[in-house]
Scaffold this active site. Sequence first.
Site, short mmCIF file in Angstrom:
data_model
loop_
_atom_site.label_atom_id
_atom_site.label_comp_id
_atom_site.label_asym_id
_atom_site.label_seq_id
_atom_site.Cartn_x
_atom_site.Cartn_y
_atom_site.Cartn_z
N ARG A 12 0.84 -1.34 -0.04
CA ARG A 12 -0.15 0.06 0.09
C ARG A 12 0.92 1.26 -0.02
O ARG A 12 0.76 1.95 -0.94
CB ARG A 12 -1.03 0.10 1.17
CG ARG A 12 -2.23 0.96 1.10
CD ARG A 12 -1.81 2.42 1.42
NE ARG A 12 -1.15 2.49 2.80
CZ ARG A 12 -0.70 3.79 3.42
NH1 ARG A 12 -0.48 4.60 2.43
NH2 ARG A 12 -0.34 3.46 4.55
N ASP A 13 1.69 1.47 1.21
CA ASP A 13 2.51 2.74 1.18
C ASP A 13 3.52 2.68 0.10
O ASP A 13 4.23 3.76 -0.49
CB ASP A 13 3.06 2.74 2.50
CG ASP A 13 3.00 4.21 2.94
OD1 ASP A 13 2.96 5.32 1.95
OD2 ASP A 13 3.52 4.63 4.11
N HIS A 16 3.36 4.43 -3.55
CA HIS A 16 3.97 5.71 -3.76
C HIS A 16 5.12 5.81 -4.48
O HIS A 16 5.24 6.84 -5.29
CB HIS A 16 4.02 6.66 -2.47
CG HIS A 16 2.63 6.84 -1.78
ND1 HIS A 16 1.63 7.66 -2.35
CD2 HIS A 16 2.17 6.42 -0.53
CE1 HIS A 16 0.81 7.71 -1.32
NE2 HIS A 16 0.97 7.03 -0.35
N SER A 167 4.19 11.09 8.88
CA SER A 167 3.93 11.14 7.26
C SER A 167 5.06 11.82 6.65
O SER A 167 5.55 11.71 5.32
CB SER A 167 2.60 12.05 6.91
OG SER A 167 1.66 11.17 7.62
N HIS A 194 3.90 4.46 12.84
CA HIS A 194 4.13 4.43 11.37
C HIS A 194 5.31 5.53 11.29
O HIS A 194 5.07 6.85 11.22
CB HIS A 194 2.99 4.83 10.73
CG HIS A 194 3.22 4.76 9.16
ND1 HIS A 194 2.77 3.51 8.29
CD2 HIS A 194 3.74 5.55 8.35
CE1 HIS A 194 2.79 3.94 6.79
NE2 HIS A 194 3.56 4.97 6.83
N HIS A 196 8.69 7.37 8.65
CA HIS A 196 9.18 7.56 7.37
C HIS A 196 10.73 7.92 7.67
O HIS A 196 11.13 8.41 8.78
CB HIS A 196 8.33 8.43 6.67
CG HIS A 196 7.23 7.73 5.97
ND1 HIS A 196 7.03 7.92 4.74
CD2 HIS A 196 6.06 7.77 6.43
CE1 HIS A 196 6.03 7.50 4.38
NE2 HIS A 196 5.42 7.31 5.60
#
Length: 334
Positions: A12-13, A16, A167, A194, A196
């Site tokens: 899913r991620d 991108h 994010s 989550h 990054h």
Amino acid sequence: MGHLIVHDATLRDGQHAVQHQLDVPQLRAYAQAASAAGVPVVEVGHGNGLGASSHQIGYARLDDTTMLETVRQALTGSTRMGVFMAPGWGTGADIRQAASCGAQVVRVAAHCTEANVMRRHLGIVRELGLEAQAVLLMSHMTGAERLAEECQRAASYGAQAVGIMDSAGHYLPADVTARIGAIVAAVDVPVIFHGHNNLSMAVANSVAAVGAGARVIDACARGFGAGAGNTSLEALVAVLHRMGHETGIALPALLRAADVAHEQLMDAPPVIDSVSVASGLAGVFSGFKPRVLDAARAAGVDPLEVFTELGRRQIVAGQEDLIDEVARSLRAAA
């Protein structure tokens, strides 16, 4: 030490990083490999979630139903299929369709100060008998106390796990400790983190989250994701195992799954380049990188300046049309 749930967002991620163009053989190959390793949850879909395939943020190669049915058929054992949706892109009908395709975990997402928009969708997830989770996006844009209040609100709407997404890859471990600690103290459900990797802190931040009480940690194989990528799944699990945490994941098989991701999903693994660092420092969504580079090139301006201005304006996902405007305004000012 307690058991942790590692939530795999690769399918899913990671979308991108390839403009949401993963195909059926790619989805099937990675889902089979992750499931063989005992990954608890494999999340799948357009990078921005259910219903998000659009001109504004990019059309996916496959429709949601095809993606979900492909992955559901590929998963074996106890691995559950997860989906992500943000009200405004996804709808209640999308959640019901995902349930019919075998989704078992539904993440409902909202901007970090807007948990109130989750109420109806979390209710639908609970009505369907699926696991309802709530995550707050761009969570660096507000403080620990407000995040804790928003997570309390989401839990009151029926979320069975709540948490935050870094994010923009903006956090340092101390930031994570303060925010996760406040959320853990405020709710009686598992807390999610989550990360990054814009500032090369994703694994360290995830470890800090675990130390502060988080029990659901997101990651992607080889860090597959926008910009500098996400928390590296295989590195995170190796670190957690070395620390004595239980994940239920077989590390040798997970390393093989990471090789599958590297060889079959991505043109090249994510790297921390100058633009990614600028994005992290500015607190701008990592998925903006391709659009920022294109807009800066067209306007003849420095993409680092574009990121700085986007951060100053606190632009968030869904406002991609403003990137071109910012680039043009910088050109005019110059």
